[in-house]
Each structure stands twice: as structure tokens, then as C-alpha cells.
Enzyme design. Structure first.
Site, PDB file in Angstrom:
ATOM      1  N   CYS A 130       2.953  -6.233   7.215  1.00  8.45           N
ATOM      2  CA  CYS A 130       4.142  -6.182   6.361  1.00  8.45           C
ATOM      3  C   CYS A 130       5.376  -5.676   7.101  1.00  8.45           C
ATOM      4  CB  CYS A 130       3.869  -5.321   5.135  1.00  8.45           C
ATOM      5  SG  CYS A 130       3.162  -3.700   5.497  1.00  8.45           S
ATOM      6  N   HIS A 243       9.644  -1.711   1.813  1.00  7.66           N
ATOM      7  CA  HIS A 243       9.661  -1.080   3.132  1.00  7.66           C
ATOM      8  C   HIS A 243      11.074  -1.130   3.708  1.00  7.66           C
ATOM      9  CE1 HIS A 243       5.449  -0.778   2.903  1.00  7.66           C
ATOM     10  NE2 HIS A 243       5.072  -1.588   3.875  1.00  7.66           N
TER      11      HIS A 243
END
Length: 340
Positions: A130, A243
């Protein structure tokens, strides 16, 4: 033409998001199935306006199915992905199991869509980590213009990257801070995550880096350019989804921040939000539920000859996992399957 698609691990955060995105993007599905382990057998999940009941992965026959999106851990993937691939079903795997296999393409469609044609060696395509996925979307167009020599990245990664139990741990620890006697001890993480940051994601390696940091290094080289030097510090923060990354880039030649901003505005998958004023930047909250990778705080690094700094934010359950997997499937169809 439609395709028969299996979502493996359909009851998890990423599996559910895969189903949502397949529906949102009107993926050309003729038939779809939701697969899960026996402990989740019979669980209902949504696919657009349709409700699917999960089937048993252990007993499932992948023969005749076109694409399987895997969102289960490496151990289970090691058992079932080869079975699906051997049955003629193309596996797009979200685990780390195949990312570093030279015979398995590691794909971020905005960066290296052409590599998808190498899927046939194993009938498997890997989805990157990710934290890597969102970073390389920003690096690739800049690299094409000025060639990147070195990247220094610090990540601020949400707890959803660790799964539902981590989300619950943050929530319960946060509530427990306000209710005497209801404090929650760390379980998922080695230290308290509520009102804290933890500079430790995945296992420690012999040289002091963590596996998450190593992944960013190796995957960036495989996706963008093996000559790029990367050093990373990966940190878990008390954010539920999204994120963030602070990225410092050193180029072989000078790249002006205004030109970099223009390049990124035109690049696929990127939304530039970069005003030098209060709130003129993206944060994880804005990224949730969105397809875009947000880029902010683009500025010259005066400490080196050819350097830029930027801030990068994305929904890790989407671009960092489910969305990228669906985009890989779309790329596979457009470049390979539709031409058969």
C-alpha cells in the site's frame, strides 16, 4: 464481453472494498462470486445493489473463471493461488507472496501497465504494498522528466493497513482513555496506538530496517527503475484510513517546483492540492473513499542541487490495495484478454 470474477477474501476490509469498486467502476462482470474461509462461510457481502453469500474457498473450482482477486494472507495465498492459476484463472494477488518473483509482474497501471503482458509465465500478477503504490504514482511522471537518483520517504500509515482488529484496537484504546478502568492494552501493536505513533511496521530485519521499509525499496525498483536508491522510515499513526507520506526526491537534473506541479497535475491518478495557505493541502480524511492519490506541499529542497519535497496522501484500502487490483484487472482485459 463480460468476465467471470472471483473475489477471494471477500469478508475482509480489502475484499469488501474490491466488491465496492468493481460495482462502482461498472467492471464488465458476467458472473461474480465471493469466496471466504469456512469460518466466514455464509456471510453476506454487497456487490452494488446485489447481496452475495460467501462460498467456501477450500472447495471452490476455479475452472472456467477468468480473474480472481485475492485479498487473503500469504499463507492461504500460497495454497490457493497456484490452484486458481493452474485452472486457467488469472490471479491478481494483494499479498506480498509473489511481489518479488521475477516471473510475476508487479503492477501499478499508471506506472508500468505494459508489464501486465508478462502475466502468462505464472498466470499471476502481484499488487504492490500500500505504501509503495501511492508513492510510485507520484514518482513515475517526475522520473520520466528528470530521472530520479534517490528517494527519502517517511510514511504515516493508518491502522486499517493492519486489518479490522487494528481498527478496533485504536477505537477501543481511544474510548478507554476517557473511561477510568477501561483502558485497553496493546494486542495488535507492540505499543499503544491511540494518541501515539509507532515507528515499526512488519518485522525487523538484520540491518535494522523493517520489512515494510524493505518492501518500499524493492518494489519501487521493480515498478519504476532499478537504479533508483530508496530509503524509508515507516510509521503507524492513530488514523483509521488513509496513508500519508513525506517524500524527498533527488534528481539527476534540475526540476523546478512549478514544472513538477504542472507535470503532476497532468499525470494519471493524481490530484494536486497545493495552495500555500491554511488548509491548502490534502490530509488522510479527504482521501477516504476516493480513487485519487493527492499531492501537496510541492517545493524545492535547497539543501541539494536537484531536489524536491512533496506530501502524498491516499486511501490505503483503495489505491493501496483494492482499487489498484481492479485497475490491474481492467488493464489485463484491455491489453490482453479482449484481444483474444
Amino acid at each position: 464481453m463480460g468476465y467471470k470474477v472471483a473475489v477471494v477474501g471477500a469478508t475482509g476490509n480489502v475484499g469488501r472494498e474490491m466488491l465496492n469498486i468493481l460495482a462502482e467502476r461498472q467492471f464488465p462482470v458476467d458472473k461474480i462470486t465471493a469466496l471466504a474461509s469456512r469460518r466466514s462461510l455464509g456471510t453476506e457481502v454487497s456487490f452494488g445493489d446485489t447481496t452475495l453469500t460467501t462460498e467456501d474457498l477450500e472447495q471452490f473450482d476455479f475452472s472456467g473463471w477468468d480473474i480472481a482477486l485475492f485479498a487473503i494472507g500469504s499463507d492461504a495465498t500460497k495454497v490457493y493461488a497456484p490452484k486458481a492459476a493452474a485452472a486457467g484463472c488469472v490471479v491478481i494477488d494483494n499479498s506480498s507472496l509473489y511481489r518479488y518473483d521475477p516471473d510475476v509482474p508487479l503492477i501499478v497501471p499508471e506506472c508500468n501497465a505494459e508489464a501486465v503482458e508478462g502475466y502468462s509465465a505464472r498466470n499471476i500478477i502481484a499488487n504492490p504494498n500500500c505504501s509503495t503504490a501511492q508513492m510510485v504514482v507520484a514518482l513515475k511522471p517526475l522520473h520520466e522528466r528528470a530521472k530520479i537518483k534517490r528517494v527519502v520517504v517517511s510514511t504515516y500509515q493508518s491502522v486499517s493497513g493492519s486489518g479490522k482488529d487494528a481498527i478496533d484496537e485504536l477505537w477501543n484504546q481511544t474510548k478507554g482513555m476517557y473511561v477510568p478502568g477501561q483502558e485497553v492494552e496493546p494486542s495488535v501493536y507492540p505499543k499503544q496506538i491511540a494518541f501515539n505513533v509507532i515507528p515499526h511496521i512488519d518485522k525487523f530485519m538484520e540491518d535494522g530496517t523493517t520489512k515494510e521499509e524493505w518492501k518500499m525499496v524493492v518494489e519501487t525498483k521493480k515498478i519504476v527503475d532499478p537504479s533508483i536508491k530508496v530509503t524509508a522510515t515507516c510509521v503507524r499513526v492513530p488514523v483509521f484510513v488513509g496513508h500519508s507520506e513525506s517524500i524527498n526526491i533527488e534528481f539527476e537534473e534540475f526540476l523546478d517546483e512549478d514544472e513538477a506541479r504542472d507535470i503532476l497535475r497532468e499525470a494519471p491518478g493524481i490530484l494536486v492540492v497545493d495552495k500555500r495557505e491554511d488548509g491548502g493541502y490534502a490530509t488522510p480524511v479527504e482521501s477516504v473513499g476516493d480513487y485519487a492519490t493527492y499531492i501537496s506541499r510541492i517545493r524545492q529542497d535547497s539543501t541539494i542541487d536537484n531536489g524536491l519535497n512533496l506530501w502524498c496522501v491516499s486511501d490505503n484500502l483503495r489505491k493501496g490495495a483494492a482499487l489498484n487490483a481492479v485497475q490491474i484487472a481492467e488493464t489485463l482485459i484491455n491489453r490482453v484478454l479482449s484481444k483474444r
